[in-house]
Enzyme design. Structure first.
Site, PDB file in Angstrom:
ATOM      1  N   ASP A   1       0.877  -1.166   0.000  1.00 56.73           N
ATOM      2  CA  ASP A   1       0.000   0.000   0.000  1.00 56.73           C
ATOM      3  C   ASP A   1       0.917   1.220   0.000  1.00 56.73           C
ATOM      4  OD1 ASP A   1      -2.074   1.790   0.094  1.00 56.73           O
ATOM      5  OD2 ASP A   1      -3.155   0.780   1.710  1.00 56.73           O
TER       6      ASP A   1
HETATM    7  C1  BGC Z   1      -5.027   3.289   0.123  1.00 57.68           C
HETATM    8  C2  BGC Z   1      -5.054   2.367  -1.079  1.00 57.68           C
HETATM    9  C3  BGC Z   1      -4.859   3.146  -2.340  1.00 57.68           C
HETATM   10  C4  BGC Z   1      -3.538   3.886  -2.257  1.00 57.68           C
HETATM   11  C5  BGC Z   1      -3.202   4.704  -3.474  1.00 57.68           C
HETATM   12  C6  BGC Z   1      -3.795   4.172   0.100  1.00 57.68           C
HETATM   13  O1  BGC Z   1      -3.921   5.175   1.049  1.00 57.68           O
HETATM   14  O2  BGC Z   1      -5.055   2.547   1.302  1.00 57.68           O
HETATM   15  O3  BGC Z   1      -6.276   1.671  -1.094  1.00 57.68           O
HETATM   16  O4  BGC Z   1      -4.907   2.304  -3.449  1.00 57.68           O
HETATM   17  O5  BGC Z   1      -3.605   4.775  -1.148  1.00 57.68           O
HETATM   18  O6  BGC Z   1      -3.991   5.831  -3.559  1.00 57.68           O
END
Ligand code: BGC
Length: 721
Positions: free
Chosen positions: A257
């Site tokens: 993530d």
């Molecule tokens: C989220 C993800 C997301 C990523 C990119 C993170 O804060 O948990 O689900 O895909 O950001 O934006």
């Protein structure tokens, strides 16, 4: 229709060459490419070179890899090096209703359709990976991301994910299922250490991920922010190696993530392939950048480990034709078909919770006036919720839809009803939650409009100040004094209909008994207003079912009843174990406000002749439950018939019953169908911690054919030998 046809055609091709299969020529091509790469070039592919891209290797024809959020639409373009939007004029897209709404439709065809549309739009926007679906279990009603997730039930999640992912990936785009694993709360999500029994992991929290990898051949998995059993998910050997690679035989890319990586060596060895979103200005300082090169040079990480990661990325690139751009699908965006798919998805999500004296559907031609009340009548939602926010090409609000469709034939009396105050301003000086304040002036205005109208419709609920990534809600009540608003409006006009717009459970006891009709409309995406108004008018019928239990109060809910949310000292142990959602309510005999799987229709159904094909089964058998279902009413409708199974006596605690199959059946008035629901005896197993394997214990099981977890139509005892 066209979409359905394309989906069917692509599916048959797809089944012949599953993404989970790798073949010799692909592997040879990968090795040839790797041989020609320097260590620096390899490592360049293993971390972001901006917010959503990784580095190209130009001389080998490997382009930058383009990743994009998100689960229910292709996110607008961000600046390369910060979290601001780039401000383009050509990056608006189709916005579907988010995850809980998709799950509420219980319609696997719609999940496929969504996958195809998202794939087409991702391709048009030149994206290679779409970061979704988000499939964490809805464990607490308070979790800020419940709206993005699907359900409290792993079987429903698995079925939807399989269909969504397979369809998406037919478009030469990789899905990336997230967040692996146990990102079930937003509070302390960056650090909280989650522990749970192996059985809870296997029976509740893993099945969706396993199905995505094993059955759908998902090409990407995103490691969650939190810790799991003491170490961060992105550097957790058990998750990254034992489960993903060894057990599920995952051949795709395991990425972090955004800003979830905390180490070089540990994460590299634990099987993480790609580091994204690290909050360090210089990309060379990221864990999988210069520090990884150093670790290889010092012999702490073998170069073969780096090669393995590059191979995983190249494999996904080859599968999605990133390296063969001439043959790649070009995609399309914002077509009428896409908008129609978003509309269907919104319509079929709508759940009719209460409909006393058949006040719904409204006979719009007989109405002279309607009061439309509430901030959610005019609020757009597609652009909220952080990473899943979508710059929708358009978004129809309920008031807009009412005005477009009926503005000429009736008087529409709008009142704001409640004021929106941001969740971020939590408490005022008297300690009261600002969001709990009752605004009597707005209520009086609403009451006046309700009094002079034939019918009042209150669009109530939440918005993305509440249902949002990065924080959880503080309680389960309706904010902004809406309960008082609804009570007062209902006193002024007994024909008051409440439409809830929200993606998480809410306390409804204070309003449910006071109004004749309650409808749950979710966040409906770009077609939200059209969909919900068409259901209210009877142009469309409601056919959604709750994908989670609606507790009466928060304290009924398992994690909260046991004080196991949000944890202590940044640790949370899932005390409720396997008794998540309806498994808890059923097993403990607790009466919720509305059960899992619940939803009414404008028509009525008769289910009869429910039979199992045998009385006694062996472990390798498949059970077939056959029944007849008839639309006994006067209008079109669809019923979601659910098959649950429970074991009467077991050596371990088992939930009273668990969902094993379902089907959504569409019927014209008077029409009747015979339907089969199938479940493999093997799928009646529990995870036995002693033998560390799945176990079917011989004995009596009960098959419940039902229209919700509480509305049981038939119970069939069977024996497993
Ligand atoms: C989220 C993800 C997301 C990523 C990119 C993170 O804060 O948990 O689900 O895909 O950001 O934006």
């Amino acid at each position: 229709m066209r979409l359905r046809f394309i989906a069917a055609a692509l599916f048959s091709v797809f089944f012949q060459s599953s993404f989970s299969q790798t073949n010799a020529s692909t592997e040879k091509r990968i090795q040839q490419l790797i041989k020609k790469m320097t260590l620096k070039e390899k490592v360049g592919m293993l971390h972001g070179n901006s917010k959503f891209y990784t580095e190209e290797v130009k001389h080998l024809g490997i382009p930058e890899w383009a990743l994009s959020d998100g689960p229910h639409g292709v996110r607008a373009e961000m600046n390369r090096h910060n979290w601001q939007y780039a401000g383009l004029t050509d990056d608006a897209s189709t916005c579907f209703p988010p995850g809980t709404a998709m799950a509420a439709s219980w319609n696997l065809e719609l999940a496929k359709q969504r996958g195809i549309v998202l794939g087409e739009e991702a391709r048009y926007r030149k994206k290679d990976v779409l970061l979704g679906p988000g499939i964490n279990i809805i464990r607490s009603p308070l979790c800020g991301r419940n709206f993005e997730y699907l359900s409290e039930d792993p079987f429903l999640i698995s079925q939807l994910s399989i269909n969504y992912i397979k369809a998406l990936q037919t478009q030469d785009v990789a899905a990336c299922v997230k967040h692996f694993v146990a990102n079930n709360q937003e509070q302390n999500r960056f650090v909280v250490d989650v522990t749970m029994s192996e059985r809870a992991l296997r029976e509740i929290y893993l099945p969706g991920f396993k199905a995505s990898v094993v059955d759908a051949g998902v090409l990407g998995v995103m490691g969650a922010y939190n810790k799991f059993r003491g170490s961060y998910c992105t550097e957790n050997e058990y998750l990254g190696r034992t489960l993903l690679r060894d057990e599920f035989e995952f051949k795709g890319v395991y990425m972090s993530d955004w800003d979830a990586v905390h180490s070089t060596e540990k994460a590299a060895l634990a099987g993480l392939d790609l580091e994204m979103g690290t909050e360090k200005e210089n990309y060379n300082d990221w864990y999988f950048a210069d520090p990884l090169i150093k670790a290889v040079k010092e012999g702490r990480v073998k170069e073969s480990i780096v090669d393995e990661k590059v191979a995983n990325i190249l494999r996904v690139m080859i599968k999605t034709k990133v390296l063969d751009p001439k043959t790649r699908i070009k995609g399309s965006i914002n077509t009428k078909e896409h908008q129609q798919a978003a509309y269907r998805s919104a319509v079929e999500a709508v759940v009719l919770l209460k409909n006393e004296k058949q006040i719904l559907p409204l006979n719009m031609s007989a109405l002279k006036s309607v009061a439309i009340i509430g901030d959610n009548a005019t609020r757009t939602h597609c652009g909220g919720g952080f990473s899943s926010e979508i710059k929708a090409l358009y978004e129809i609000t309920p008031l807009q839809a009412m005005t477009d469709k009926y503005g000429k034939s009736m008087q529409i009396n709008f009142a704001q009803g409640y004021d929106k105050q941001s969740h971020v301003v939590e408490r005022s000086s008297d300690g009261q939650l600002n969001t709990d304040k009752v605004d009597w002036k707005l209520i009086e205005e609403a009451v006046a409009q309700a009094k002079k109208s034939d019918v009042a419709i209150v669009f109530a609920g939440l918005n993305h100040d509440f249902d949002s990534e990065s924080f959880d809600r503080l309680h389960m009540r309706l904010p902004y004094g809406q309960e008082t608003l609804i009570q007062e409006v209902a006193k002024a006009n007994p024909k008051t209909i409440v439409v809830i717009i929200a993606g998480s459970p809410l306390e409804l006891a204070g309003i449910e008994s006071r109004v004749p009709a309650v409808v749950w409309g979710w966040y409906g995406g770009m077609e939200a207003g059209n969909a919900v108004v068409d259901v209210l008018s009877g142009k469309e019928f409601p056919s959604g079912k709750l994908p989670f239990t609606m507790p009466v109060t928060l304290s009924q809910s398992p994690a909260h009843a046991l004080g196991a949310y949000p944890g202590h000292d940044l640790k949370v142990n899932y005390e409720e174990d396997i008794l998540v959602g309806y498994r808890w309510f059923d097993t403990k005999g607790i009466e919720p406000q509305y059960p899992f799987g619940y939803g009414l229709s404008y028509t009525s159904f008769e289910i009869s002749n429910v039979n199992a094909d045998k009385k006694i089964y062996t472990v390798n058998d498949e059970i077939i439950v056959k029944f007849t279902i008839k639309n006994a009413g006067k209008t079109d409708g669809a019923e979601v018939v659910q098959l649950y199974a429970g074991q009467t006596k077991a050596s371990v605690l088992r939930p009273k019953k668990e969902l094993k199959a379902f089907d959504k059946i569409f019927l014209k008035p008077g029409e009747q169908k015979t339907v089969d629901l199938k479940v493999k005896v093997k799928d009646l197993a529990f995870y036995d911690e002693k033998s560390t394997d799945w176990k079917v214990e011989p004995g009596e099981f009960v098959l419940y054919t039902a229209t919700s977890a509480k509305d049981i139509v038939s119970t069939l005892p069977i024996t497993v030998q």
